[in-house]
Design an enzyme around this catalytic site. Structure first.
Site, PDB file in Angstrom:
ATOM      1  N   TRP A   1       0.841  -1.210   0.000  1.00 48.36           N
ATOM      2  CA  TRP A   1       0.000   0.000   0.000  1.00 48.36           C
ATOM      3  C   TRP A   1       0.869   1.250   0.000  1.00 48.36           C
ATOM      4  CZ3 TRP A   1      -4.984   1.929   0.223  1.00 48.36           C
ATOM      5  CH2 TRP A   1      -5.133   3.219   0.767  1.00 48.36           C
TER       6      TRP A   1
ATOM      7  N   ASN B   1       0.183   5.752  -0.003  1.00 47.61           N
ATOM      8  CA  ASN B   1      -0.734   6.882  -0.172  1.00 47.61           C
ATOM      9  C   ASN B   1       0.046   8.178  -0.324  1.00 47.61           C
ATOM     10  OD1 ASN B   1      -0.851   5.952   2.779  1.00 47.61           O
ATOM     11  ND2 ASN B   1      -1.906   7.864   3.054  1.00 47.61           N
ATOM     12  N   ASP B   2      -0.247   9.200   0.418  1.00 50.08           N
ATOM     13  CA  ASP B   2       0.194  10.572   0.130  1.00 50.08           C
ATOM     14  C   ASP B   2       1.662  10.719  -0.286  1.00 50.08           C
ATOM     15  OD1 ASP B   2      -2.081  10.476   1.663  1.00 50.08           O
ATOM     16  OD2 ASP B   2      -1.331  11.758   3.256  1.00 50.08           O
TER      17      ASP B   2
ATOM     18  N   GLN C   1       3.745   7.835   1.897  1.00 52.73           N
ATOM     19  CA  GLN C   1       3.185   6.989   2.942  1.00 52.73           C
ATOM     20  C   GLN C   1       3.161   5.551   2.437  1.00 52.73           C
ATOM     21  OE1 GLN C   1       1.239   8.585   6.142  1.00 52.73           O
ATOM     22  NE2 GLN C   1       3.276   9.332   5.618  1.00 52.73           N
TER      23      GLN C   1
ATOM     24  N   TRP D   1       3.297   9.934   9.784  1.00 53.74           N
ATOM     25  CA  TRP D   1       2.321  10.411   8.809  1.00 53.74           C
ATOM     26  C   TRP D   1       2.887  11.574   7.995  1.00 53.74           C
ATOM     27  CZ3 TRP D   1      -3.458  10.198  10.810  1.00 53.74           C
ATOM     28  CH2 TRP D   1      -3.860   8.861  10.856  1.00 53.74           C
ATOM     29  N   SER D   2       2.008  12.187   7.215  1.00 53.80           N
ATOM     30  CA  SER D   2       2.484  13.078   6.143  1.00 53.80           C
ATOM     31  C   SER D   2       3.186  14.337   6.629  1.00 53.80           C
ATOM     32  CB  SER D   2       1.310  13.456   5.244  1.00 53.80           C
ATOM     33  OG  SER D   2       0.953  12.319   4.504  1.00 53.80           O
TER      34      SER D   2
ATOM     35  N   ARG E   1      -2.486  17.713  11.829  1.00 55.38           N
ATOM     36  CA  ARG E   1      -1.462  16.976  11.064  1.00 55.38           C
ATOM     37  C   ARG E   1      -1.058  17.649   9.742  1.00 55.38           C
ATOM     38  NH1 ARG E   1      -6.075  13.561  11.249  1.00 55.38           N
ATOM     39  NH2 ARG E   1      -7.119  13.179   9.254  1.00 55.38           N
ATOM     40  N   ASP E   2      -0.008  17.073   9.159  1.00 58.98           N
ATOM     41  CA  ASP E   2       0.441  17.343   7.791  1.00 58.98           C
ATOM     42  C   ASP E   2       1.059  18.734   7.605  1.00 58.98           C
ATOM     43  OD1 ASP E   2      -0.788  14.874   7.502  1.00 58.98           O
ATOM     44  OD2 ASP E   2      -2.609  15.692   6.604  1.00 58.98           O
TER      45      ASP E   2
ATOM     46  N   GLU F   1      -6.832  18.221   5.580  1.00 54.55           N
ATOM     47  CA  GLU F   1      -5.601  17.434   5.541  1.00 54.55           C
ATOM     48  C   GLU F   1      -4.637  18.059   4.526  1.00 54.55           C
ATOM     49  OE1 GLU F   1      -6.641  12.938   6.658  1.00 54.55           O
ATOM     50  OE2 GLU F   1      -7.248  13.410   4.628  1.00 54.55           O
TER      51      GLU F   1
HETATM   52  N1  DQQ Z   1      -2.825  10.498   5.089  1.00 51.46           N
HETATM   53  C1  DQQ Z   1      -1.856  10.542   6.153  1.00 51.46           C
HETATM   54  C2  DQQ Z   1      -2.256  11.685   7.014  1.00 51.46           C
HETATM   55  C3  DQQ Z   1      -3.029  12.529   6.068  1.00 51.46           C
HETATM   56  C4  DQQ Z   1      -3.787  11.538   5.254  1.00 51.46           C
HETATM   57  C5  DQQ Z   1      -1.846   9.203   6.833  1.00 51.46           C
HETATM   58  C6  DQQ Z   1      -4.281  12.080   3.946  1.00 51.46           C
HETATM   59  O1  DQQ Z   1      -1.123  12.354   7.534  1.00 51.46           O
HETATM   60  O2  DQQ Z   1      -3.865  13.437   6.738  1.00 51.46           O
HETATM   61  O3  DQQ Z   1      -1.387   8.222   5.945  1.00 51.46           O
HETATM   62  O4  DQQ Z   1      -4.484  11.071   3.012  1.00 51.46           O
END
Ligand code: DQQ
Length: 565
Positions: free
Chosen positions: A49, A51-52, A68, A112-113, A176-177, A232
């Protein structure tokens, strides 16, 4: 051969092998599942997997993208790390060892991001969200261990982490982020963290003199006005109003506009506003109030594209944007195929000459993958007809077609009540004939056309200007019912003098990234046709309008596989 020389050769071999092992750290045994949807020129690691996109940066001639990653499987998991890939050209990638993995009380549950900032003296640092030992979200700092390594393979977490903890009124689940930081004329650093306060999305602002001690500014840089969930992955950056050159985040020049983008969790879409930045009041002031997470807010992409992040490429003086393109198939399929998620083709972003939106275009480097080429010029496509674009590998292709616009007076009238392009694409799909359109491409199509994805335009006139509806219709993309086959749509506002409209689609097996009118609207779709091999894919240009259509140029290329795929 002398023993000393043998010894040196042996040592070199060992070092090379160790490096090779590190570089391919994330590879796993391929799953036996027949995985014909795997993209061949979009960035993703071999398995699992993702993601971001996180912390894109350019350092000593090398592009870096972190993202991620779940090291344990192909679904999102509680333990997420920062995977790391590097490239000289944004096309071919080397997968390096993970940059950040949960290891300390301040990030024990996940990394996380976050974003990268290049500090003065060409010193890259990362601000990221840690899920701490109590699963609370805090902001942390990491620095490269060895600045002489252009691959930045080792990252050290600052011993004084966390630098920021949830401020009053912000739940530890909703903080976050961090963005790339920027430095004002006063020499003070600013950074924005995404959050939710009193059910309102907020771009929480912090300031620091030394990048270590951050104090909360009394008011956010900007906040929403709707109950639309946490903001986010905010992104905040300057753009030049003249031309395509990118602007470094801390530049304080004239002729600049600012972009604030946030990712709306409730519908997983990225929305942005263009405006100005009042540095004295620490406020972003949009040209048009927005950010409700609904139409008519501007979106980077009207299909599948989320948690995007941009960076300033100091090598080529441009701003580049990445987005996460999630799957549209079932979790069961993702488990079978052993991977999920891809990164978009990096896109150069710049201010449109009209000043009302950004334009996006795949980075030039992607053209290095172009292979077999076919071209057509000055071709008439009769009303209610289509033709096949033969001679390229239709499942791995770059197709760029340019259609002649009708005369404004001949165009169908736009109904001002039509305010939802997606709905209009549903009520007027490719099968419904109109005056000027639908016309466009049938992509990832089976020979008998029972499976295909239609990406197309319909032209209307509104107050002496053109409004073009752009659609990407996935309803016939696959025989299987297990996939999300939503129709996506966008409006493109064009000038009455515009004579042509172009459509470029990058087709990479299960992903179709389409750029309408030179990047005025982008729509990305995931598709999973059932025909037995990618070699059986076809591409057609079609015109289902009542008038004949003039294709001024069509260029199509097979695309080579990029390295790292
Ligand atoms: N994905 C991350 C977070 C963010 C979210 C976690 C957005 O930090 O807010 O994998 O897809």
């Amino acid at each position: 051969m002398k023993p000393f020389v043998v010894c040196v050769i042996y040592l070199c071999c060992v070092i090379l092998l160790v490096n090779a092992k590190e570089i391919h750290d994330v590879s796993h045994t391929a799953s036996p599942y027949r995985d014909q949807g795997r993209p061949q020129f979009h960035l993703r690691p071999p398995q699992n997997w993702i993601n971001d996109p996180n912390g894109p940066l350019y350092y000593k001639g090398v592009y870096h993208l972190f993202y991620q990653y779940n090291p344990y499987g192909s679904l999102f998991n509680q333990t997420i790390v920062w995977a790391h890939s590097a490239s000289y050209d944004l096309v071919n990638w080397i997968h390096l060892k993970h940059a950040l993995v949960p290891s300390k009380p301040f990030d024990m549950k996940s990394c996380w991001s976050g974003s990268a900032t290049i500090l003065p003296g060409n010193y890259p640092v990362i601000l990221y969200t840690g899920l701490n030992i109590n699963s609370q979200q805090v902001q942390n700092l990491a620095m490269p261990k060895n600045l002489s390594d252009p691959f930045l393979q080792e990252w050290v977490k600052y011993h004084g982490n966390p630098l920021m903890t949830p401020p009053p009124g912000v739940d530890p689940d909703d903080f976050r982020d961090p963005t790339t930081a920027w430095r004002g004329r006063d020499g003070i650093w600013r950074v924005v963290v995404g959050g939710l306060r009193n059910k309102i999305g907020v771009a929480i602002l912090y300031k620091s003199k030394n990048f270590i001690h951050w104090s909360l500014h009394h008011a956010p840089l900007y906040s929403g006005n709707e109950n639309a969930g946490i903001w986010e992955c905010p992104d905040f950056f300057p753009v030049s109003v003249n031309g395509r050159e990118g602007i470094e985040n801390s530049e304080n020049g004239t002729n600049l506009k600012y972009v604030l983008k946030v990712s709306f969790i409730f519908n997983t879409n990225d929305y942005y506003m263009i405006g100005s930045y009042d540095a004295d009041k620490e406020k972003f002031v949009p040209d048009k109030i927005g950010l409700t997470g609904t139409h008519p807010d501007l979106r980077y992409d009207y299909g599948k594209f989320y948690a995007s992040k941009s960076f300033y490429d100091s090598g080529k003086k441009r701003r580049i944007l990445w987005g996460w393109i999630n799957e549209s198939d079932s979790s069961a399929n993702d488990i079978k195929k052993g991977w999920a998620g891809i990164q978009s083709i990096p896109r150069q972003v710049y201010h449109s000459p009209t000043g009302t939106q950004l334009l996006q275009w795949p980075v030039k480097e992607i053209e290095s993958l172009r292979d077999t080429h076919v071209t057509y010029t000055g071709k008439i496509v009769k009303s209610k007809s289509l033709f096949e674009v033969k001679g390229i590998t239709a499942s791995q292709a770059d197709i760029d077609i340019s259609f002649k616009m009708p005369k404004l007076d001949d165009a169908e009238i736009f109904n001002p009540k039509w305010n939802d392009p997606e709905l209009l694409c549903r009520t007027k799909p490719a099968t419904v004939s109109g005056q000027n359109g639908p016309f466009g491409l049938l992509l990832m199509a089976s020979q008998d056309l029972t499976e295909h994805t239609a990406v197309f335009f319909r032209v209307f006139k509104n107050n002496q200007q053109f409004v073009v509806l752009m659609c990407s219709d996935q309803r016939r993309s696959s025989h299987t019912q297990e996939v999300d086959r939503t129709i996506y749509g966008a409006f493109i506002h064009m000038d009455h003098k515009d004579e042509m409209i172009s459509l470029r689609s990058l087709v990479d097996h299960s992903v179709i990234e389409s750029f309408g009118a030179e990047g005025r609207a982008c729509i990305t779709a995931r598709v999973y046709p059932q025909f037995s091999s990618g070699k059986e894919a076809h591409v057609y240009a079609f015109n289902n309008g009542s008038a004949d259509l003039f294709v001024s140029t069509l260029n199509a290329w097979s695309m080579k596989k990029s390295k790292g795929n």
